[in-house]
Design an enzyme around this catalytic site. Structure first.
Site, PDB file in Angstrom:
ATOM      1  N   ASP A 192      -7.629 -31.228 -57.517  1.00  0.00           N
ATOM      2  CA  ASP A 192      -8.676 -30.894 -58.570  1.00  0.00           C
ATOM      3  C   ASP A 192      -8.587 -29.372 -58.844  1.00  0.00           C
ATOM      4  O   ASP A 192      -7.897 -28.789 -59.481  1.00  0.00           O
ATOM      5  CB  ASP A 192     -10.121 -31.524 -58.195  1.00  0.00           C
ATOM      6  CG  ASP A 192     -10.993 -31.155 -59.583  1.00  0.00           C
ATOM      7  OD1 ASP A 192     -10.563 -30.676 -60.503  1.00  0.00           O
ATOM      8  OD2 ASP A 192     -12.238 -31.277 -59.323  1.00  0.00           O
TER       9      ASP A 192
ATOM     10  N   ASP B 185     -16.229 -37.296 -56.745  1.00  0.00           N
ATOM     11  CA  ASP B 185     -16.256 -35.661 -56.795  1.00  0.00           C
ATOM     12  C   ASP B 185     -17.000 -35.158 -56.202  1.00  0.00           C
ATOM     13  O   ASP B 185     -18.340 -35.143 -56.059  1.00  0.00           O
ATOM     14  CB  ASP B 185     -16.411 -35.521 -58.482  1.00  0.00           C
ATOM     15  CG  ASP B 185     -15.907 -33.903 -58.641  1.00  0.00           C
ATOM     16  OD1 ASP B 185     -15.412 -33.295 -57.631  1.00  0.00           O
ATOM     17  OD2 ASP B 185     -16.161 -33.520 -59.643  1.00  0.00           O
TER      18      ASP B 185
ATOM     19  N   LYS C 199      -7.074 -30.020 -65.769  1.00  0.00           N
ATOM     20  CA  LYS C 199      -8.118 -29.538 -66.727  1.00  0.00           C
ATOM     21  C   LYS C 199      -7.538 -28.503 -67.507  1.00  0.00           C
ATOM     22  O   LYS C 199      -7.072 -27.573 -67.149  1.00  0.00           O
ATOM     23  CB  LYS C 199      -9.593 -29.184 -65.743  1.00  0.00           C
ATOM     24  CG  LYS C 199     -10.224 -30.012 -65.042  1.00  0.00           C
ATOM     25  CD  LYS C 199     -11.468 -29.327 -64.799  1.00  0.00           C
ATOM     26  CE  LYS C 199     -12.550 -30.673 -64.073  1.00  0.00           C
ATOM     27  NZ  LYS C 199     -12.579 -30.585 -62.792  1.00  0.00           N
TER      28      LYS C 199
ATOM     29  N   GLU D 115     -12.093 -36.543 -55.713  1.00  0.00           N
ATOM     30  CA  GLU D 115     -11.418 -35.339 -56.094  1.00  0.00           C
ATOM     31  C   GLU D 115     -11.783 -34.173 -54.818  1.00  0.00           C
ATOM     32  O   GLU D 115     -12.809 -33.907 -54.676  1.00  0.00           O
ATOM     33  CB  GLU D 115     -12.246 -34.881 -57.351  1.00  0.00           C
ATOM     34  CG  GLU D 115     -11.662 -35.867 -58.728  1.00  0.00           C
ATOM     35  CD  GLU D 115     -12.182 -35.311 -59.829  1.00  0.00           C
ATOM     36  OE1 GLU D 115     -12.744 -34.199 -59.987  1.00  0.00           O
ATOM     37  OE2 GLU D 115     -12.235 -36.074 -60.797  1.00  0.00           O
TER      38      GLU D 115
ATOM     39  N   LYS E   7     -20.527 -38.098 -58.549  1.00  0.00           N
ATOM     40  CA  LYS E   7     -20.850 -37.181 -58.030  1.00  0.00           C
ATOM     41  C   LYS E   7     -21.370 -37.267 -56.499  1.00  0.00           C
ATOM     42  O   LYS E   7     -22.133 -37.884 -56.460  1.00  0.00           O
ATOM     43  CB  LYS E   7     -21.731 -35.974 -58.761  1.00  0.00           C
ATOM     44  CG  LYS E   7     -21.152 -35.402 -60.145  1.00  0.00           C
ATOM     45  CD  LYS E   7     -20.048 -34.858 -59.982  1.00  0.00           C
ATOM     46  CE  LYS E   7     -19.573 -34.057 -61.214  1.00  0.00           C
ATOM     47  NZ  LYS E   7     -18.463 -32.862 -61.158  1.00  0.00           N
TER      48      LYS E   7
END
Length: 336
Positions: free
Chosen positions: A221, A172, A245, A198, A148
């Protein structure tokens, strides 16, 4: 098969290590769990990936509860269903609320399919490279590490390169970056071989204003909500990887269709999760078998000390081994 009732539960457990993202800090993970009960008394469960608030997406636990309660009473209850294809026509009434649809699709898929055992590569996600996280990576040795974004991202990447093994690395940023972060992105690009980042920018136009040599390859994303939109975006911007997702696209059937279509357009696919418990994690892993890079699938016990399924996703030599999930209803609380 006919479904006679729907049951709603919640489950809540603390994270083993606090989760920090560019948007929120999380200490616990509360989820909604549904049980669809058929005319023979069999129950099929679905785990919802929405959160209590709309910090990540517009749907929340409460909105999914209300949408599924209404849908079941008005659409599913008492209807004879012989195949999953028939169930899909009923699920499509939920197309405008994909997290709710995904939850119901997870339950209905099990009613018409025999779930397999399988293995997938392990892809870890970490929020800040603490000493505990680093030691966890050393022990588990994932094939891919997703980091992250934070103000320490450059130093975190340098530390990742000191691991005694060489995982692929992804980033991300949750659409949190702006043009002011381009210098840091260039440092990241120069310091590490990044598989992809992402969707760093909320405004994708930024991608057309900078050299691709300055930033890592970009994966779609947050905006990956349906196949048509994904393909159109990929035609306008330098994107060849997509994070799918299930709760954002509407469930397992929607993701399987998307994977087939995107592969026809020569795009790479990653299956994304959202701090899942064992039921949802099984399906994220199941879909990851058909993706191009390791997905957001973690071993049992990575995020939580306890879950409402049996131990599943056992880690062995960089692979996770899954068997059909078993639900311990005694661990769930009734939601109303």
């Amino acid at each position: 098969m006919r479904f006679e009732s729907i049951q709603f539960y919640t489950y809540d457990a603390p994270f083993k290590h606090q989760i920090k993202t560019p948007k929120v800090t999380l200490d616990t993970r509360k989820v909604l769990v549904i049980g669809l009960v058929n005319h023979q008394g069999q129950t099929y469960f679905g785990e919802c990936n929405a959160f209590e608030t709309n910090w990540y997406d517009t749907e929340t636990i409460e909105s999914v509860y209300l949408d599924l309660k209404h849908w079941f009473d008005e659409t599913l209850k008492g209807i004879d269903i012989d195949t999953f294809e028939t169930a899909i026509t009923l699920l499509n009434q939920l197309n405008q609320v994909p997290a709710a649809r995904s939850t119901a699709a997870m339950a209905l898929y099990q009613a018409f399919h025999t779930l397999p055992s399988f293995e997938v590569q392990y892809g870890a996600t970490i929020s800040g490279l603490t000493t505990e996280n680093f030691q966890q990576l050393e022990t588990t040795q994932p094939k891919r590490v997703k980091l992250k974004w934070s103000e320490h991202v450059v130093n975190d990447l340098r530390k990742l390169h000191t691991l005694p093994f060489k995982p692929s690395i992804a980033l991300d940023a949750n659409e949190s970056l702006t043009a002011d972060d381009l210098n840091t992105l260039e440092k990241v690009q120069n310091s590490a071989n990044i598989l992809y980042i992402e969707e760093p920018f909320k405004d994708l136009e930024v991608l057309n204003s900078v050299s691709s040599a300055m930033i890592p390859p970009v994966a779609l994303d947050e905006k990956a909500r349906d196949v048509i939109s994904i393909v159109n975006i990929a035609k306008q911007y330098p994107i060849d990887t997509v994070v799918l997702k299930p709760f954002r696209l509407g469930g397992i059937d929607k993701v399987l269709e998307a994977i087939e279509c995107l592969h026809q357009h020569h795009m790479h696919v990653v299956i994304g999760g959202m701090y899942e418990y064992g039921l949802s994690r099984y399906f994220t892993a199941y879909l990851s078998q058909y993706a191009d890079y390791p997905g957001d699938v973690t071993p049992y016990g990575y995020y939580f000390e306890r879950e409402f399924t049996q131990e599943n996703g056992i880690l062995k030599r960089g692979h996770l081994y899954f068997v059909p999930p078993e639900i311990d209803v005694t661990q769930l609380k009734t939601y109303s």
